[in-house]
Design a protein around this motif. Structure first.
Motif, PDB file in Angstrom:
ATOM      1  N   ARG A   2      43.593  42.734  36.284  1.00 37.41           N
ATOM      2  CA  ARG A   2      43.630  43.183  37.676  1.00 37.41           C
ATOM      3  C   ARG A   2      43.065  42.097  38.561  1.00 37.41           C
ATOM      4  N   PHE A   3      43.605  42.029  39.744  1.00 42.54           N
ATOM      5  CA  PHE A   3      43.211  41.026  40.712  1.00 42.54           C
ATOM      6  C   PHE A   3      42.045  41.575  41.522  1.00 42.54           C
ATOM      7  N   VAL A   4      40.968  40.823  41.600  1.00 39.82           N
ATOM      8  CA  VAL A   4      39.813  41.265  42.379  1.00 39.82           C
ATOM      9  C   VAL A   4      39.601  40.325  43.554  1.00 39.82           C
ATOM     10  N   ASN A   5      39.084  40.868  44.629  1.00 42.60           N
ATOM     11  CA  ASN A   5      38.662  40.075  45.766  1.00 42.60           C
ATOM     12  C   ASN A   5      37.213  39.716  45.500  1.00 42.60           C
ATOM     13  N   LEU A   6      36.961  38.460  45.214  1.00 34.28           N
ATOM     14  CA  LEU A   6      35.631  38.051  44.784  1.00 34.28           C
ATOM     15  C   LEU A   6      34.546  38.430  45.784  1.00 34.28           C
ATOM     16  N   ALA A   7      34.780  38.143  47.057  1.00 29.78           N
ATOM     17  CA  ALA A   7      33.761  38.428  48.080  1.00 29.78           C
ATOM     18  C   ALA A   7      33.534  39.929  48.225  1.00 29.78           C
ATOM     19  N   ASP A   8      34.595  40.698  48.336  1.00 31.70           N
ATOM     20  CA  ASP A   8      34.473  42.146  48.543  1.00 31.70           C
ATOM     21  C   ASP A   8      33.894  42.870  47.333  1.00 31.70           C
ATOM     22  N   ASP A   9      34.221  42.382  46.120  1.00 30.01           N
ATOM     23  CA  ASP A   9      33.784  43.057  44.908  1.00 30.01           C
ATOM     24  C   ASP A   9      32.480  42.493  44.339  1.00 30.01           C
TER      25      ASP A   9
END
Length: 173
Positions: A2-9
């Motif tokens: 799954r693709f994660v948004n590094l900053a948001d997650d």
């Protein structure tokens, strides 16, 4: 997968395989990866082994979704581009390998996803004499965030480990 948004997650480091990398990330290439077309020996025995890229659209395909359906093949300075379609589509490497092993068709995949099945003789590479688009594995960090020493050390260890792997060449069995 799954693709994660590094900053948001709140993620310090992610591993990304090929594809589009966001410009707001610090990117470190870990290893090159060759993409290969492969299928199960039983599927190829029933449907025939393609010898030219032009034969590929006549086959069943398991579409591995990080990649498009338009593939370019190179051999001795010449290129051939084909467009394929398929009834089965997945964004999971594990699911793609399972479908290929079950004889559902051909797929263009990074060699690291199918290496174990290739080594076991459960899958075989089709058109090994042709080069396809190269890909790579990357470590990515959020830009503007202080990189913790333990994260940098982890990235260094990954780079060292990946450097020992050969995910670009292929045994044409």
């Amino acid at each position: 997968d799954r693709f994660v948004n590094l900053a948001d997650d709140g993620v310090d480091l992610a591993i990304r395989a090929g594809g589009r990398l966001e410009p707001a990330l610090i990117v470190r290439k870990l290893a090159p990866v060759r993409l290969v077309v492969c299928a199960a020996p039983d599927y190829l025995a029933q449907r025939g082994v393609p010898h030219q890229p032009a034969e590929l659209p006549r086959h069943d395909w398991v579409l591995y979704r990080p990649y498009s359906t338009r593939y370019t093949f190179r051999q001795e300075g010449r290129t051939q581009t084909v467009t394929i379609s398929g009834r089965v589509s997945t964004n999971s490497g594990d699911a793609t390998v399972a479908l290929l092993r079950a004889g559902c068709g051909l797929s263009l995949v990074p060699i690291w996803i199918v290496k174990e099945a290739l080594d076991a003789g459960q899958l075989q590479v089709v058109l090994p004499q042709y080069e396809t688009r190269a890909s790579a594995i990357y470590a990515v960090y959020p830009e503007g965030k202080h990189i913790l020493p333990k994260v940098r050390l982890f990235a260094d260890a990954l780079a060292e480990s990946y450097a020992r792997l050969d995910w670009f060449s292929v045994d044409p069995r």
